[in-house]
Design a protein around this motif. Structure first.
Motif, PDB file in Angstrom:
ATOM      1  N   ASN A 232       4.207  10.397   1.284  1.00  0.00           N
ATOM      2  CA  ASN A 232       5.082   9.745   0.296  1.00  0.00           C
ATOM      3  C   ASN A 232       5.754   8.500   0.862  1.00  0.00           C
ATOM      4  OD1 ASN A 232       4.470  11.511  -1.712  1.00  0.00           O
ATOM      5  ND2 ASN A 232       6.414  12.599  -1.710  1.00  0.00           N
ATOM      6  N   THR A 233       4.954   7.615   1.427  1.00  0.00           N
ATOM      7  CA  THR A 233       5.498   6.409   2.035  1.00  0.00           C
ATOM      8  C   THR A 233       4.847   5.169   1.432  1.00  0.00           C
ATOM      9  OG1 THR A 233       5.950   7.564   4.098  1.00  0.00           O
ATOM     10  CG2 THR A 233       5.872   5.171   4.192  1.00  0.00           C
ATOM     11  N   LEU A 234       5.683   4.190   1.150  1.00  0.00           N
ATOM     12  CA  LEU A 234       5.252   2.884   0.656  1.00  0.00           C
ATOM     13  C   LEU A 234       5.295   1.908   1.824  1.00  0.00           C
ATOM     14  CD1 LEU A 234       4.727   1.062  -1.943  1.00  0.00           C
ATOM     15  CD2 LEU A 234       7.189   0.629  -1.867  1.00  0.00           C
ATOM     16  N   TYR A 235       4.339   0.994   1.878  1.00  0.00           N
ATOM     17  CA  TYR A 235       4.277   0.015   2.965  1.00  0.00           C
ATOM     18  C   TYR A 235       4.216  -1.403   2.417  1.00  0.00           C
ATOM     19  CZ  TYR A 235       2.944   4.117   5.698  1.00  0.00           C
ATOM     20  OH  TYR A 235       2.922   5.351   6.297  1.00  0.00           O
ATOM     21  N   LEU A 236       4.660  -2.333   3.246  1.00  0.00           N
ATOM     22  CA  LEU A 236       4.457  -3.750   2.961  1.00  0.00           C
ATOM     23  C   LEU A 236       4.054  -4.414   4.271  1.00  0.00           C
ATOM     24  CD1 LEU A 236       4.629  -5.959   0.744  1.00  0.00           C
ATOM     25  CD2 LEU A 236       6.893  -6.526   1.672  1.00  0.00           C
TER      26      LEU A 236
ATOM     27  N   SER B  65       0.859  -1.185   0.000  1.00  0.00           N
ATOM     28  CA  SER B  65       0.000   0.000   0.000  1.00  0.00           C
ATOM     29  C   SER B  65       0.895   1.234   0.000  1.00  0.00           C
ATOM     30  CB  SER B  65      -0.929   0.013   1.215  1.00  0.00           C
ATOM     31  OG  SER B  65      -0.178   0.065   2.416  1.00  0.00           O
ATOM     32  N   ARG B  66       0.277   2.391  -0.177  1.00  0.00           N
ATOM     33  CA  ARG B  66       1.072   3.618  -0.165  1.00  0.00           C
ATOM     34  C   ARG B  66       0.232   4.775   0.321  1.00  0.00           C
ATOM     35  NH1 ARG B  66      -1.551   7.437  -2.781  1.00  0.00           N
ATOM     36  NH2 ARG B  66      -1.832   7.234  -5.047  1.00  0.00           N
ATOM     37  N   SER B  67       0.917   5.794   0.848  1.00  0.00           N
ATOM     38  CA  SER B  67       0.268   7.004   1.303  1.00  0.00           C
ATOM     39  C   SER B  67       0.884   8.181   0.565  1.00  0.00           C
ATOM     40  CB  SER B  67       0.464   7.182   2.811  1.00  0.00           C
ATOM     41  OG  SER B  67       0.101   8.491   3.198  1.00  0.00           O
TER      42      SER B  67
END
Length: 124
Positions: A77-81, A71-73
């Protein structure tokens, strides 16, 4: 150019969960694709998951489908796993990557921005 910094790695028992984050500095354009790759000791780097920055389309490797969520915000400007039901074979250094384009490619040569990686260790 985009700078990527991963965080959130660590050690966990099999069956546990971890959430990785990748902070992106610099300008993220709407036509970016961002992805996670991983590299286990003695192995080639392999694709894990990718997401389109503009329309949230996602693509997963078969080995993580149903267990991991990318996902991302765009607020920060952050990507998540999000990694659930972790297995010892998920042990690897996890890398964040970014590229301009629309296709959710799994080939690492397509990506020209890389983070330094974060270690994930899953014990049995």
């Amino acid at each position: 150019q985009v700078q990527l910094v991963e965080s959130g790695g660590g050690s966990v028992q099999a069956g546990g969960s971890l959430r990785l984050a990748c902070a992106a500095s610099g300008r993220i354009f709407s036509n970016y694709v961002m992805a996670w790759f991983r590299q286990a000791p003695g192995e080639e780097r392999e694709f894990v998951a990718a997401i389109s920055w503009s329309d949230f389309r996602t693509y997963y490797a078969d080995s993580v489908k149903g267990r991991f969520t990318i996902s991302r915000s765009n607020t920060n400007n952050t990507l998540y796993l999000q990694m659930n039901s972790l297995k010892p074979e998920d042990t690897a250094v996890y890398y964040c990557a970014a590229r301009v384009g629309a296709a959710l490619g799994a080939r690492q040569l397509l990506y020209d921005n890389w983070g330094q990686g974060t270690q994930v260790t899953v014990s049995s």
